[in-house]
Write an enzyme that holds these catalytic residues in place. Structure first.
Site, mmCIF file in Angstrom:
data_model
loop_
_atom_site.group_PDB
_atom_site.id
_atom_site.type_symbol
_atom_site.label_atom_id
_atom_site.label_comp_id
_atom_site.label_asym_id
_atom_site.label_seq_id
_atom_site.Cartn_x
_atom_site.Cartn_y
_atom_site.Cartn_z
ATOM 1 N N ARG A 199 -3.985 4.514 -8.377
ATOM 2 C CA ARG A 199 -2.972 5.517 -8.736
ATOM 3 C C ARG A 199 -1.563 4.937 -8.920
ATOM 4 O O ARG A 199 -0.678 5.608 -9.412
ATOM 5 C CB ARG A 199 -2.962 6.627 -7.684
ATOM 6 C CG ARG A 199 -4.211 7.501 -7.766
ATOM 7 C CD ARG A 199 -4.092 8.717 -6.888
ATOM 8 N NE ARG A 199 -4.253 8.385 -5.476
ATOM 9 C CZ ARG A 199 -5.428 8.370 -4.850
ATOM 10 N NH1 ARG A 199 -6.531 8.673 -5.497
ATOM 11 N NH2 ARG A 199 -5.520 8.081 -3.561
ATOM 12 N N TYR A 200 -1.365 3.686 -8.500
ATOM 13 C CA TYR A 200 -0.057 3.055 -8.710
ATOM 14 C C TYR A 200 0.265 2.971 -10.202
ATOM 15 O O TYR A 200 1.428 2.949 -10.585
ATOM 16 C CB TYR A 200 -0.038 1.638 -8.112
ATOM 17 C CG TYR A 200 0.165 1.616 -6.613
ATOM 18 C CD1 TYR A 200 -0.809 2.082 -5.749
ATOM 19 C CD2 TYR A 200 1.344 1.127 -6.056
ATOM 20 C CE1 TYR A 200 -0.630 2.058 -4.371
ATOM 21 C CE2 TYR A 200 1.541 1.095 -4.683
ATOM 22 C CZ TYR A 200 0.548 1.568 -3.857
ATOM 23 O OH TYR A 200 0.752 1.546 -2.502
ATOM 24 N N ASP A 232 6.441 -6.147 -7.141
ATOM 25 C CA ASP A 232 5.708 -4.908 -6.845
ATOM 26 C C ASP A 232 6.005 -3.910 -7.950
ATOM 27 O O ASP A 232 7.114 -3.931 -8.526
ATOM 28 C CB ASP A 232 6.222 -4.281 -5.532
ATOM 29 C CG ASP A 232 5.596 -4.910 -4.298
ATOM 30 O OD1 ASP A 232 4.886 -5.925 -4.430
ATOM 31 O OD2 ASP A 232 5.827 -4.379 -3.195
ATOM 32 N N VAL A 233 5.073 -2.984 -8.191
ATOM 33 C CA VAL A 233 5.292 -2.028 -9.277
ATOM 34 C C VAL A 233 6.139 -0.817 -8.841
ATOM 35 O O VAL A 233 6.769 -0.170 -9.681
ATOM 36 C CB VAL A 233 3.930 -1.553 -9.863
ATOM 37 C CG1 VAL A 233 3.202 -0.588 -8.923
ATOM 38 C CG2 VAL A 233 4.121 -0.921 -11.219
ATOM 39 N N HIS A 236 15.037 -9.559 2.431
ATOM 40 C CA HIS A 236 14.519 -8.199 2.601
ATOM 41 C C HIS A 236 15.649 -7.236 2.980
ATOM 42 O O HIS A 236 16.385 -7.478 3.941
ATOM 43 C CB HIS A 236 13.446 -8.206 3.694
ATOM 44 C CG HIS A 236 12.576 -7.003 3.672
ATOM 45 N ND1 HIS A 236 13.054 -5.739 3.909
ATOM 46 C CD2 HIS A 236 11.253 -6.865 3.423
ATOM 47 C CE1 HIS A 236 12.054 -4.876 3.820
ATOM 48 N NE2 HIS A 236 10.950 -5.529 3.521
ATOM 49 N N TRP A 240 15.758 -4.466 4.464
ATOM 50 C CA TRP A 240 15.770 -3.862 5.804
ATOM 51 C C TRP A 240 16.073 -4.859 6.907
ATOM 52 O O TRP A 240 16.324 -4.472 8.037
ATOM 53 C CB TRP A 240 14.412 -3.202 6.089
ATOM 54 C CG TRP A 240 14.269 -1.894 5.395
ATOM 55 C CD1 TRP A 240 13.785 -1.702 4.137
ATOM 56 C CD2 TRP A 240 14.623 -0.592 5.891
ATOM 57 N NE1 TRP A 240 13.815 -0.372 3.823
ATOM 58 C CE2 TRP A 240 14.320 0.343 4.882
ATOM 59 C CE3 TRP A 240 15.177 -0.136 7.101
ATOM 60 C CZ2 TRP A 240 14.550 1.706 5.023
ATOM 61 C CZ3 TRP A 240 15.404 1.226 7.245
ATOM 62 C CH2 TRP A 240 15.090 2.125 6.215
ATOM 63 N N GLU A 275 2.811 -10.626 2.599
ATOM 64 C CA GLU A 275 4.223 -10.900 2.918
ATOM 65 C C GLU A 275 4.342 -11.849 4.117
ATOM 66 O O GLU A 275 5.230 -12.699 4.157
ATOM 67 C CB GLU A 275 4.948 -9.587 3.197
ATOM 68 C CG GLU A 275 6.450 -9.720 3.289
ATOM 69 C CD GLU A 275 7.132 -8.367 3.284
ATOM 70 O OE1 GLU A 275 7.557 -7.911 2.216
ATOM 71 O OE2 GLU A 275 7.226 -7.752 4.376
ATOM 72 N N LEU A 326 0.057 9.790 -1.524
ATOM 73 C CA LEU A 326 -0.341 10.107 -2.897
ATOM 74 C C LEU A 326 -1.044 8.936 -3.577
ATOM 75 O O LEU A 326 -2.007 9.115 -4.314
ATOM 76 C CB LEU A 326 0.928 10.464 -3.686
ATOM 77 C CG LEU A 326 0.774 11.334 -4.904
ATOM 78 C CD1 LEU A 326 0.470 12.759 -4.448
ATOM 79 C CD2 LEU A 326 2.077 11.305 -5.705
HETATM 80 C C1 UD2 Z 1 5.113 -4.039 1.284
HETATM 81 C C2 UD2 Z 1 5.779 -5.022 0.365
HETATM 82 C C3 UD2 Z 1 4.719 -5.661 -0.526
HETATM 83 C C4 UD2 Z 1 3.556 -6.256 0.260
HETATM 84 C C5 UD2 Z 1 3.001 -5.193 1.194
HETATM 85 C C6 UD2 Z 1 1.958 -5.797 2.125
HETATM 86 C C7 UD2 Z 1 7.750 -3.517 0.002
HETATM 87 C C8 UD2 Z 1 8.580 -2.823 -1.044
HETATM 88 N N1 UD2 Z 1 6.706 -4.275 -0.473
HETATM 89 O O1 UD2 Z 1 4.757 -3.084 0.332
HETATM 90 O O2 UD2 Z 1 5.328 -6.665 -1.320
HETATM 91 O O3 UD2 Z 1 3.973 -7.350 1.006
HETATM 92 O O4 UD2 Z 1 4.030 -4.615 2.012
HETATM 93 O O5 UD2 Z 1 1.657 -4.928 3.147
HETATM 94 O O6 UD2 Z 1 8.027 -3.467 1.179
HETATM 95 N N2 UD2 Z 1 -0.801 -2.175 -5.246
HETATM 96 C C9 UD2 Z 1 -1.517 -1.476 -6.233
HETATM 97 N N3 UD2 Z 1 -2.478 -0.601 -5.837
HETATM 98 C C10 UD2 Z 1 -2.759 -0.376 -4.519
HETATM 99 C C11 UD2 Z 1 -2.033 -1.057 -3.552
HETATM 100 C C12 UD2 Z 1 -1.040 -1.947 -3.939
HETATM 101 O O7 UD2 Z 1 -1.308 -1.650 -7.420
HETATM 102 O O8 UD2 Z 1 -3.651 0.460 -4.244
HETATM 103 C C13 UD2 Z 1 0.206 -3.169 -5.668
HETATM 104 C C14 UD2 Z 1 1.436 -2.523 -6.272
HETATM 105 O O9 UD2 Z 1 2.028 -3.378 -7.203
HETATM 106 C C15 UD2 Z 1 2.324 -2.344 -5.049
HETATM 107 C C16 UD2 Z 1 2.029 -3.649 -4.299
HETATM 108 O O10 UD2 Z 1 0.636 -3.888 -4.523
HETATM 109 O O11 UD2 Z 1 3.681 -2.189 -5.412
HETATM 110 C C17 UD2 Z 1 2.311 -3.638 -2.790
HETATM 111 O O12 UD2 Z 1 1.663 -2.543 -2.166
HETATM 112 P P1 UD2 Z 1 2.493 -1.340 -1.541
HETATM 113 O O13 UD2 Z 1 3.696 -1.127 -2.398
HETATM 114 O O14 UD2 Z 1 1.609 -0.209 -1.261
HETATM 115 O O15 UD2 Z 1 2.846 -1.925 -0.164
HETATM 116 P P2 UD2 Z 1 4.221 -1.707 0.620
HETATM 117 O O16 UD2 Z 1 5.061 -0.691 -0.024
HETATM 118 O O17 UD2 Z 1 3.970 -1.519 2.059
#
Ligand code: UD2
Length: 366
Positions: free
Chosen positions: A138-139, A225-226, A247, A249, A317, A363
């Site tokens: 869904r991303y 990341d997207v 980062h 934060w 990460e 979502l």
């Molecule tokens: C954090 C980090 C991310 C990564 C992740 C690991 C932020 C903004 N980013 O992201 O770089 O280290 O932690 O836990 O803090 N994706 C998909 N489909 C999925 C899942 C992930 O396309 O079902 C891709 C997408 O490009 C996404 C990226 O993987 O932006 C990272 O996943 P996330 O954004 O869900 O993870 P997040 O926000 O915790």
């Protein structure tokens, strides 16, 4: 950041358990005076209080955080103007923030570089810059179009750019009109069941791509990341052999508080005396050779952890942070290059260039 909060809660939880253990063991054997015990309790309670406030985002804690000094660059360690892309760095333009690392790499902030120098240098070298992004599940529907449209406006404007979109649904990739010298390639990937695996699978996939077509057609590559979008110029001033993102934060936090993987069994583990900064995996980049090393290291670490039944705290990460501890980045981007608007406005953040999109985990994740 919901997840960051989850981590915080579980951290508090484990401290709570520890407190319980100490209470039951302590009574007969510790032999502490009542006053000392009271002091100990007060210390634990105030520590819990501070952490709880922090993770429930009481802005007062964020304000206190701003007053933690970040350090500045001593004149004798300021990097020489050896970087073709940023020209002579104007450290003096930002005296309130650190503009170099202890190993002599520049930390670029708004106003410390002349974007025109970088643009001219990239054109002179006739560079092609790759931008990779994963949009799985869904991303894709939620974020990809905005990401690409904003990249067309702000990412490496006037340069040769090749986008690599990795997705499990190539046909659903939206049409985006591309400027001259820019092209988009769609690469199919398998959809992993868990979002953590989707996130980590990026490292071996990128490694393979860098060793193939992407590595042949691009000179430098940025991996993003997207769930973010560009809001300001993100030009060749960011190029370097190994580029890391501070980062948003964590850039004020003391080293011992940074959320590195601490479990020694993990390949990503860093001890409390290790680590320089906390780097964000949502943005990293470099030359093809630099990124081949980075992705190989992270993919190998993730595989080793899997074989031992371990998963690092922040997945890819955590491994990225371990890599940058062992192989120091040659350039660091200030949090202006990847900012989270939910953090209160900060005087040192003048001109954010990339913003986190609102996190809607329920979502988009399984
Ligand atoms: C954090 C980090 C991310 C990564 C992740 C690991 C932020 C903004 N980013 O992201 O770089 O280290 O932690 O836990 O803090 N994706 C998909 N489909 C999925 C899942 C992930 O396309 O079902 C891709 C997408 O490009 C996404 C990226 O993987 O932006 C990272 O996943 P996330 O954004 O869900 O993870 P997040 O926000 O915790």
């Amino acid at each position: 950041m919901a997840l960051r909060a989850e981590w915080g809660v579980s951290w508090l939880g484990s401290h709570g358990g520890c407190q319980q253990r100490q209470r039951s063991q302590g009574r007969p054997t510790w032999g502490l005076s009542r006053a000392k015990k009271r002091l100990l309790w007060r210390f634990f309670l105030s520590a819990f209080g501070v952490l709880a406030l922090y993770y429930y985002r009481f802005s007062i804690i964020r304000h206190i955080e701003v007053s933690i000094p970040m350090g500045i660059c001593p004149t004798n360690t300021m990097p020489l103007p050896r970087d073709n892309f940023t020209g002579v760095l104007r450290h003096w333009a930002r005296p309130e923030v650190p503009t170099c690392t202890s190993w002599g790499a520049p930390i670029i902030w708004d106003d410390t570089f002349d974007p025109h120098v970088a643009e001219q240098e990239a054109r002179r070298q006739n560079l092609t810059i790759g931008l990779t992004v994963f949009a799985v599940g869904r991303y894709l529907d939620k974020y990809l179009e905005h990401f690409l449209m904003s990249a067309e406006q702000h990412f490496m404007v006037g340069q040769n750019v090749v986008y690599y979109v990795f997705t499990d649904r190539p046909k659903a990739v939206p049409y985006v009109a591309l400027g001259q010298g820019r092209l988009l390639r769609v690469k199919p990937v398998q959809r992993e069941k868990r979002w953590q695996d989707v996130s980590m699978a990026r490292m071996p996939t990128l490694h393979q791509a860098l060793g193939g077509q992407l590595g042949q057609e691009a000179d430098y590559v940025f991996c993003l990341d997207v769930d973010q979008y560009f809001t300001g110029n993100f030009g060749p001033e960011v190029l370097g052999d190994l580029v890391a993102q501070l980062h948003a934060w964590h850039y004020h936090w003391p080293r011992w508080l940074l959320p590195y993987e601490r479990d020694k069994r993990s390949a990503a583990a860093l001890s409390f005396s290790e680590g320089d900064f906390y780097y964000h995996a949502a943005v990293f980049g470099g030359s093809v050779a630099g990124l081949l090393r980075l992705t190989a290291h992270c993919a190998r670490g993730q595989q080793l952890d899997r074989e031992h039944g371990i998963e690092a705290l922040w997945h890819d990460e955590s491994h990225l942070n371990k890599f940058f501890w062992l192989s120091k980045p040659t350039k660091l981007l200030s949090p202006e290059f990847c900012w989270a608007e939910e953090i209160d406005s900060r005087t040192e953040i003048r001109h954010p260039r990339l913003l986190w999109a609102p996190k809607e985990y329920t979502l988009v994740r399984n």
